[in-house]
Scaffold this motif. Structure first.
Motif, PDB file in Angstrom:
ATOM      1  N   LYS A  28       0.852  -1.194   0.000  1.00  0.00           N
ATOM      2  CA  LYS A  28       0.000   0.000   0.000  1.00  0.00           C
ATOM      3  C   LYS A  28       0.882   1.236   0.000  1.00  0.00           C
ATOM      4  CE  LYS A  28      -3.915  -1.866   2.517  1.00  0.00           C
ATOM      5  NZ  LYS A  28      -4.789  -1.712   3.687  1.00  0.00           N
ATOM      6  N   ILE A  29       0.536   2.205  -0.860  1.00  0.00           N
ATOM      7  CA  ILE A  29       1.322   3.436  -0.945  1.00  0.00           C
ATOM      8  C   ILE A  29       0.390   4.628  -1.073  1.00  0.00           C
ATOM      9  CG2 ILE A  29       3.330   2.333  -2.023  1.00  0.00           C
ATOM     10  CD1 ILE A  29       2.335   3.619  -4.700  1.00  0.00           C
ATOM     11  N   LEU A  71       6.673  16.398   5.813  1.00  0.00           N
ATOM     12  CA  LEU A  71       6.119  15.213   5.164  1.00  0.00           C
ATOM     13  C   LEU A  71       6.877  13.942   5.503  1.00  0.00           C
ATOM     14  CD1 LEU A  71       5.294  16.512   1.581  1.00  0.00           C
ATOM     15  CD2 LEU A  71       3.748  16.172   3.481  1.00  0.00           C
ATOM     16  N   GLY A  72       8.163  14.045   5.725  1.00  0.00           N
ATOM     17  CA  GLY A  72       8.964  12.866   6.018  1.00  0.00           C
ATOM     18  C   GLY A  72       9.715  12.383   4.786  1.00  0.00           C
ATOM     19  N   THR A  73      10.158  11.145   4.816  1.00  0.00           N
ATOM     20  CA  THR A  73      10.931  10.565   3.721  1.00  0.00           C
ATOM     21  C   THR A  73      10.001  10.021   2.646  1.00  0.00           C
ATOM     22  OG1 THR A  73      12.712   9.986   5.241  1.00  0.00           O
ATOM     23  CG2 THR A  73      12.650   8.818   3.135  1.00  0.00           C
ATOM     24  N   MET A  74      10.322  10.365   1.405  1.00  0.00           N
ATOM     25  CA  MET A  74       9.561   9.884   0.259  1.00  0.00           C
ATOM     26  C   MET A  74      10.537   9.374  -0.792  1.00  0.00           C
ATOM     27  SD  MET A  74       6.477  12.599  -0.167  1.00  0.00           S
ATOM     28  CE  MET A  74       5.308  11.397  -0.764  1.00  0.00           C
ATOM     29  N   VAL A  98       5.156   4.877   1.803  1.00  0.00           N
ATOM     30  CA  VAL A  98       4.328   3.831   2.389  1.00  0.00           C
ATOM     31  C   VAL A  98       3.808   4.377   3.715  1.00  0.00           C
ATOM     32  CG1 VAL A  98       4.262   1.470   3.263  1.00  0.00           C
ATOM     33  CG2 VAL A  98       5.732   2.034   1.315  1.00  0.00           C
ATOM     34  N   PRO A  99       2.493   4.557   3.822  1.00  0.00           N
ATOM     35  CA  PRO A  99       1.959   5.125   5.062  1.00  0.00           C
ATOM     36  C   PRO A  99       1.746   4.062   6.130  1.00  0.00           C
ATOM     37  CG  PRO A  99       0.185   4.815   3.517  1.00  0.00           C
ATOM     38  CD  PRO A  99       1.457   4.393   2.813  1.00  0.00           C
ATOM     39  N   ARG A 100       1.985   4.458   7.356  1.00  0.00           N
ATOM     40  CA  ARG A 100       1.597   3.609   8.484  1.00  0.00           C
ATOM     41  C   ARG A 100       0.106   3.829   8.735  1.00  0.00           C
ATOM     42  NH1 ARG A 100       4.945   1.273  11.933  1.00  0.00           N
ATOM     43  NH2 ARG A 100       6.653   2.625  11.322  1.00  0.00           N
ATOM     44  N   ILE A 101      -0.297   5.109   8.668  1.00  0.00           N
ATOM     45  CA  ILE A 101      -1.703   5.499   8.808  1.00  0.00           C
ATOM     46  C   ILE A 101      -1.986   6.543   7.732  1.00  0.00           C
ATOM     47  CG2 ILE A 101      -3.393   6.667  10.286  1.00  0.00           C
ATOM     48  CD1 ILE A 101      -1.739   5.709  12.690  1.00  0.00           C
ATOM     49  N   PHE A 102      -3.122   6.412   7.053  1.00  0.00           N
ATOM     50  CA  PHE A 102      -3.537   7.427   6.086  1.00  0.00           C
ATOM     51  C   PHE A 102      -5.019   7.680   6.244  1.00  0.00           C
ATOM     52  CE2 PHE A 102      -4.974   8.615   1.706  1.00  0.00           C
ATOM     53  CZ  PHE A 102      -4.429   9.887   1.714  1.00  0.00           C
ATOM     54  N   PHE A 109      -4.262  13.065   5.804  1.00  0.00           N
ATOM     55  CA  PHE A 109      -3.276  13.040   6.874  1.00  0.00           C
ATOM     56  C   PHE A 109      -2.588  11.689   6.831  1.00  0.00           C
ATOM     57  CE2 PHE A 109      -2.161  11.667  11.172  1.00  0.00           C
ATOM     58  CZ  PHE A 109      -1.273  12.662  11.525  1.00  0.00           C
ATOM     59  N   ALA A 110      -1.260  11.690   6.868  1.00  0.00           N
ATOM     60  CA  ALA A 110      -0.525  10.429   6.806  1.00  0.00           C
ATOM     61  C   ALA A 110       0.613  10.430   7.808  1.00  0.00           C
ATOM     62  CB  ALA A 110       0.024  10.207   5.408  1.00  0.00           C
ATOM     63  N   ILE A 111       0.852   9.267   8.382  1.00  0.00           N
ATOM     64  CA  ILE A 111       2.067   9.011   9.152  1.00  0.00           C
ATOM     65  C   ILE A 111       2.852   8.021   8.312  1.00  0.00           C
ATOM     66  CG2 ILE A 111       3.054   8.050  11.261  1.00  0.00           C
ATOM     67  CD1 ILE A 111       0.495   8.958  12.699  1.00  0.00           C
ATOM     68  N   ILE A 112       4.040   8.431   7.873  1.00  0.00           N
ATOM     69  CA  ILE A 112       4.834   7.650   6.932  1.00  0.00           C
ATOM     70  C   ILE A 112       5.601   6.553   7.665  1.00  0.00           C
ATOM     71  CG2 ILE A 112       6.686   7.765   5.197  1.00  0.00           C
ATOM     72  CD1 ILE A 112       4.083   9.245   4.443  1.00  0.00           C
ATOM     73  N   ASN A 113       5.607   5.368   7.093  1.00  0.00           N
ATOM     74  CA  ASN A 113       6.404   4.254   7.598  1.00  0.00           C
ATOM     75  C   ASN A 113       7.775   4.349   6.928  1.00  0.00           C
ATOM     76  OD1 ASN A 113       7.587   1.752   8.144  1.00  0.00           O
ATOM     77  ND2 ASN A 113       5.606   0.720   8.181  1.00  0.00           N
ATOM     78  N   TYR A 114       8.742   4.877   7.650  1.00  0.00           N
ATOM     79  CA  TYR A 114      10.078   5.150   7.117  1.00  0.00           C
ATOM     80  C   TYR A 114      10.728   3.883   6.559  1.00  0.00           C
ATOM     81  CZ  TYR A 114      15.068   6.212   7.137  1.00  0.00           C
ATOM     82  OH  TYR A 114      16.376   6.354   6.783  1.00  0.00           O
ATOM     83  N   PHE A 115      10.710   2.795   7.305  1.00  0.00           N
ATOM     84  CA  PHE A 115      11.413   1.583   6.896  1.00  0.00           C
ATOM     85  C   PHE A 115      10.771   0.929   5.677  1.00  0.00           C
ATOM     86  CE2 PHE A 115      12.512   2.118  11.392  1.00  0.00           C
ATOM     87  CZ  PHE A 115      13.891   2.207  11.262  1.00  0.00           C
TER      88      PHE A 115
END
Length: 128
Positions: free
Chosen positions: A24-25, A76-79, A93-97, A104-110
């Motif tokens: 999911k992206i 925004l974080g890493t993209m 790749v969001p952890r939460i979207f 609103f998104a929390i990005i899953n860095y790994f």
């Protein structure tokens, strides 16, 4: 329908085999991205030929990847920034979207780094 994560299995011919599984992206096609940019939800996957993004009956084929870069955007974080033909695609790749308003998104860095590395591998195999 449950979507699984990428599996790191490589075929003897060098292609990435994710066996029909998807990641999911969130993504945006455009030259720039910012906090006000409205992103779309989709899935990053591959078939026997190349990787692609699938979203709302749209299939964006990533068969001519020129560059894959990790970028850190303030707020925004890493993209992952992909140059495919003349298009620039940003994905994460969001952890939460939460898809309300601008979203609103929390990005899953790994997982975002993993998706970027898989896209870099796909780019290298396209060059061969």
């Amino acid at each position: 329908m449950k979507h699984n994560q990428f599996s790191d299995i490589f075929l003897s011919n060098g292609l990435i085999n994710i066996r029909g599984e998807v990641m999911k992206i969130i993504y945006h096609i455009g030259e720039k991205i910012g906090a006000e940019t409205i992103v779309k939800k989709g899935f990053l996957t591959e078939d026997t030929q190349c990787m692609y993004i699938e979203s709302n009956n749209i299939k964006i084929v990533l068969d001519n990847i020129n560059s894959v870069e990790f970028i850190k955007i303030n707020s925004l974080g890493t993209m992952v920034q992909i140059k495919n033909y003349s298009d620039t695609i940003f994905l994460a790749v969001p952890r939460i979207f939460i898809d309300k308003g601008t979203g609103f998104a929390i990005i899953n860095y790994f997982k975002t780094k993993k998706a970027g590395h898989l896209l870099k591998l796909a780019m290298q195999y396209q060059e061969k």
